[in-house]
Write a protein that holds these residues in place. Sequence first.
Motif, PDB file in Angstrom:
ATOM      1  N   ALA A   1       0.881  -1.220   0.017  1.00 52.95           N
ATOM      2  CA  ALA A   1       0.079   0.004   0.004  1.00 52.95           C
ATOM      3  C   ALA A   1       0.839   1.116  -0.041  1.00 52.95           C
ATOM      4  O   ALA A   1       1.902   1.385   0.646  1.00 52.95           O
ATOM      5  CB  ALA A   1      -1.047   0.062   1.397  1.00 52.95           C
ATOM      6  N   VAL A   2       0.504   2.293  -0.752  1.00 57.91           N
ATOM      7  CA  VAL A   2       1.440   3.248  -0.807  1.00 57.91           C
ATOM      8  C   VAL A   2       0.652   4.633  -0.998  1.00 57.91           C
ATOM      9  O   VAL A   2      -0.733   4.618  -1.608  1.00 57.91           O
ATOM     10  CB  VAL A   2       2.316   3.133  -2.212  1.00 57.91           C
ATOM     11  CG1 VAL A   2       1.333   3.123  -3.376  1.00 57.91           C
ATOM     12  CG2 VAL A   2       3.400   4.463  -2.387  1.00 57.91           C
ATOM     13  N   THR A   3       1.227   5.845  -0.371  1.00 54.54           N
ATOM     14  CA  THR A   3       0.336   6.863  -0.343  1.00 54.54           C
ATOM     15  C   THR A   3       0.413   7.582  -1.887  1.00 54.54           C
ATOM     16  O   THR A   3       1.442   7.734  -2.479  1.00 54.54           O
ATOM     17  CB  THR A   3       1.226   8.002   0.360  1.00 54.54           C
ATOM     18  OG1 THR A   3       1.115   7.530   1.881  1.00 54.54           O
ATOM     19  CG2 THR A   3       0.300   9.515   0.543  1.00 54.54           C
ATOM     20  N   ALA A   4      -0.746   7.776  -2.555  1.00 59.20           N
ATOM     21  CA  ALA A   4      -0.804   8.137  -3.878  1.00 59.20           C
ATOM     22  C   ALA A   4      -1.341   9.601  -3.833  1.00 59.20           C
ATOM     23  O   ALA A   4      -1.600   9.948  -5.053  1.00 59.20           O
ATOM     24  CB  ALA A   4      -1.669   7.211  -4.607  1.00 59.20           C
ATOM     25  N   GLY A   5      -1.399  10.452  -2.919  1.00 57.49           N
ATOM     26  CA  GLY A   5      -1.846  11.634  -2.875  1.00 57.49           C
ATOM     27  C   GLY A   5      -2.561  11.801  -1.622  1.00 57.49           C
ATOM     28  O   GLY A   5      -2.933  10.870  -0.791  1.00 57.49           O
ATOM     29  N   PRO A   6      -3.142  12.995  -1.332  1.00 55.15           N
ATOM     30  CA  PRO A   6      -2.493  14.273  -1.595  1.00 55.15           C
ATOM     31  C   PRO A   6      -1.283  14.545  -1.060  1.00 55.15           C
ATOM     32  O   PRO A   6      -0.933  14.155   0.009  1.00 55.15           O
ATOM     33  CB  PRO A   6      -3.731  15.340  -1.468  1.00 55.15           C
ATOM     34  CG  PRO A   6      -4.307  14.792  -0.033  1.00 55.15           C
ATOM     35  CD  PRO A   6      -4.149  13.513  -0.312  1.00 55.15           C
ATOM     36  N   GLY A   7      -0.571  15.560  -1.689  1.00 57.61           N
ATOM     37  CA  GLY A   7       0.990  15.948  -1.052  1.00 57.61           C
ATOM     38  C   GLY A   7       1.697  16.423  -2.017  1.00 57.61           C
ATOM     39  O   GLY A   7       1.167  16.915  -3.123  1.00 57.61           O
TER      40      GLY A   7
ATOM     41  N   THR B   1       1.403  11.774  13.901  1.00 63.24           N
ATOM     42  CA  THR B   1       2.332  12.477  12.786  1.00 63.24           C
ATOM     43  C   THR B   1       2.413  11.469  11.602  1.00 63.24           C
ATOM     44  O   THR B   1       2.019  10.364  11.794  1.00 63.24           O
ATOM     45  CB  THR B   1       3.697  13.018  13.243  1.00 63.24           C
ATOM     46  OG1 THR B   1       4.281  11.639  13.919  1.00 63.24           O
ATOM     47  CG2 THR B   1       3.604  13.950  14.287  1.00 63.24           C
ATOM     48  N   ASP B   2       3.013  12.118  10.426  1.00 60.92           N
ATOM     49  CA  ASP B   2       3.042  11.153   9.300  1.00 60.92           C
ATOM     50  C   ASP B   2       3.795   9.850   9.443  1.00 60.92           C
ATOM     51  O   ASP B   2       4.891   9.714  10.149  1.00 60.92           O
ATOM     52  CB  ASP B   2       3.702  11.873   7.905  1.00 60.92           C
ATOM     53  CG  ASP B   2       2.703  12.915   7.580  1.00 60.92           C
ATOM     54  OD1 ASP B   2       1.409  12.903   7.892  1.00 60.92           O
ATOM     55  OD2 ASP B   2       3.055  13.684   6.645  1.00 60.92           O
TER      56      ASP B   2
ATOM     57  N   HIS C   1      -3.860   9.690   1.536  1.00 63.12           N
ATOM     58  CA  HIS C   1      -2.857   9.902   2.827  1.00 63.12           C
ATOM     59  C   HIS C   1      -3.843  10.518   3.854  1.00 63.12           C
ATOM     60  O   HIS C   1      -3.865  10.083   5.144  1.00 63.12           O
ATOM     61  CB  HIS C   1      -2.061  11.050   2.512  1.00 63.12           C
ATOM     62  CG  HIS C   1      -1.173  11.636   3.588  1.00 63.12           C
ATOM     63  ND1 HIS C   1      -0.011  11.118   4.215  1.00 63.12           N
ATOM     64  CD2 HIS C   1      -1.354  12.758   4.445  1.00 63.12           C
ATOM     65  CE1 HIS C   1       0.109  11.991   5.313  1.00 63.12           C
ATOM     66  NE2 HIS C   1      -0.469  12.884   5.547  1.00 63.12           N
ATOM     67  N   LEU C   2      -4.880  11.291   3.509  1.00 67.00           N
ATOM     68  CA  LEU C   2      -5.710  11.693   4.491  1.00 67.00           C
ATOM     69  C   LEU C   2      -6.667  10.502   4.935  1.00 67.00           C
ATOM     70  O   LEU C   2      -7.078  10.587   6.214  1.00 67.00           O
ATOM     71  CB  LEU C   2      -6.710  12.824   4.076  1.00 67.00           C
ATOM     72  CG  LEU C   2      -5.970  13.930   3.352  1.00 67.00           C
ATOM     73  CD1 LEU C   2      -6.936  14.936   2.745  1.00 67.00           C
ATOM     74  CD2 LEU C   2      -5.153  14.991   4.566  1.00 67.00           C
TER      75      LEU C   2
END
Lengths: 230, 365
Positions: free
Chosen positions: B85-91, B316-317, B119-120
């Motif tokens: 699983a990977v963060t694909a946005g937003p950022g 935090t992230d 991410h949210l």
Amino acid sequence: MPPELPPEAPPAPLILAFDTAGAHCAAALLRGTRVLAERILPMPRGQGERLFPVLEELLAATGTDWRALEALAVGTGPGNFTGIRISVAAARGLALALGIPAAGVSGFEALACGRAGPVLASIDGRGGRLYLGRIAPGRNPPPLSTRLDALPAALPEGFCPPGCTVIGHEAGRIAAALGCASAEAACSLPVAIGRVAAGRALEREPRPAPLYLRPPDAAPARDAPPALLP
Amino acid sequence: MDRTLIILGIESSCDDTAAAVVRQRPGQRGEILSSVVFGQGDLHAAFGGIVPEIAARAHAEKLDIAVEQALTEADMALSDMDAVAVTAGPGLIGGVLSGVMCAKGIAAGARLPLIGVNHLAGHALTPRLIDGIAFPYLMLLVSGGHCQFLLVRGVDSFLRLGGTIDDAPGEAFDKAARLLGLPQPGGPSVEREARGGEARRFALPRPLLDRPGCDLSFSGLKTALLRARNRLVEAQGGLRHQDRADLCAGFQAAVVDVLAEKSRRALGEYMALGPAEPVFAVAGGVAANKAIRTELETVSQEAGARFLAPPIALCTDNAAMIAWAGIERYRQGGRDDMSLAARPRWPLDSRSPALLGSGRKGAKA
């Protein structure tokens, strides 16, 4: 005592080479220096979405499974910062999962591939700028970023030795400015990246890293903090 | 919920490069087997904020190392994973894209399914990772880049009750620290300084409290702080230590008041739905601020909702939340293919009107 057998040359490794440092998605599959297949798709953007489908098409066309690969070769730039990172990050992820080495090959080394003599390799730096790198046997000076109209003054002493051939972006005009010859690249970019890697001791390759040649666009904070009184 | 899942999570949407392995056995809470976070604070220190290109450069050369370390700490191989699983946005797009490409390489090479995570959503689903709470719950996401109240109705169903119309509180804390000559990140340094300060000495505004609804604003507060500072500097040629402590205390108190009042209103809307086991959860780096945490807890209890604040490392992230969101999506059949795109803008709730960013590119978050 049985007669000693002559040592057999190990079979050339199966190498997947790719590059997204410019306005393209380029890939090649090689057995050592022999090209099995290649694809070069012009593409101003969207390489992040297209790279893996392109690689999978290339593998499928040759009946190759990801796990058959023995090495990866990836273009490290210079070029578009985002484009370079797309391929370098992909290569690092693949290398980790496949347990195979990934060799980083600069655009300069790729342009000089297949030539014995010294090469001045040139890459489009956008906005009228050029990235120049000298590739010759032995030690080479660090590559640099300059402008065509600043040549030859912008080059450090000895950067372009006698007999140097200019290859790449604006090669003809650079050669005219420097008083030397120009030539075309000997092979396509992804093939050249694969061939340069094939000539390396792959098992000792460090992880590929982008070659940016320009610092990030960032200025130190402007607002000075207030004076603190005792 | 039919079988145990183990998922590798990858996060690189801001200034932390993170990888984690999370397992969930059927019917149980998530177990974080490893959670690696490489920060970049030092790289950005001289610039008074995060420089996207600097962040992207660091991510591209650290992601695979973070993944290796997460696998080692979990004592597992990629062959033990069920998906990536990977963060694909937003950022920040350079970092998100590097993470997505690294994840695609891992997924292709290890023959694992790929799951792109918002991410949210990672932050918003963290309360279920740590506490297994049921939907619907109320979430305040409050960080350096985001500030919104979300009604979390399902793994893929979020209703935004309100959010900031300008800066996020974390940004405001950073700016306040810069104005007062305190180190970055601003949140912890302003909080530390505020302990010795008198909050009532400076009258700072509480923006948007006079308007109905749950939207917030922090930009005017920032400007008011700048003016108060400049008046002192003009009058006395600089700031005394006590001035700085008082300004920090006043600023923090204003942020606390705004967040508390808007939380009260969001809780009102949430409680009106009659949830069986009401929960108000916070996430994001600003939730680490003790004054904010304490006040939000009070507001939550007054409204009759259980207050849930994950441990700081999960506020935090981090990548454990991405792995967990991946588990939640996987159980619902969520999969992405190799054309998965990195998205700089990706609102969780695409139906509510955009608060930030609009026009051709659409809402930011």
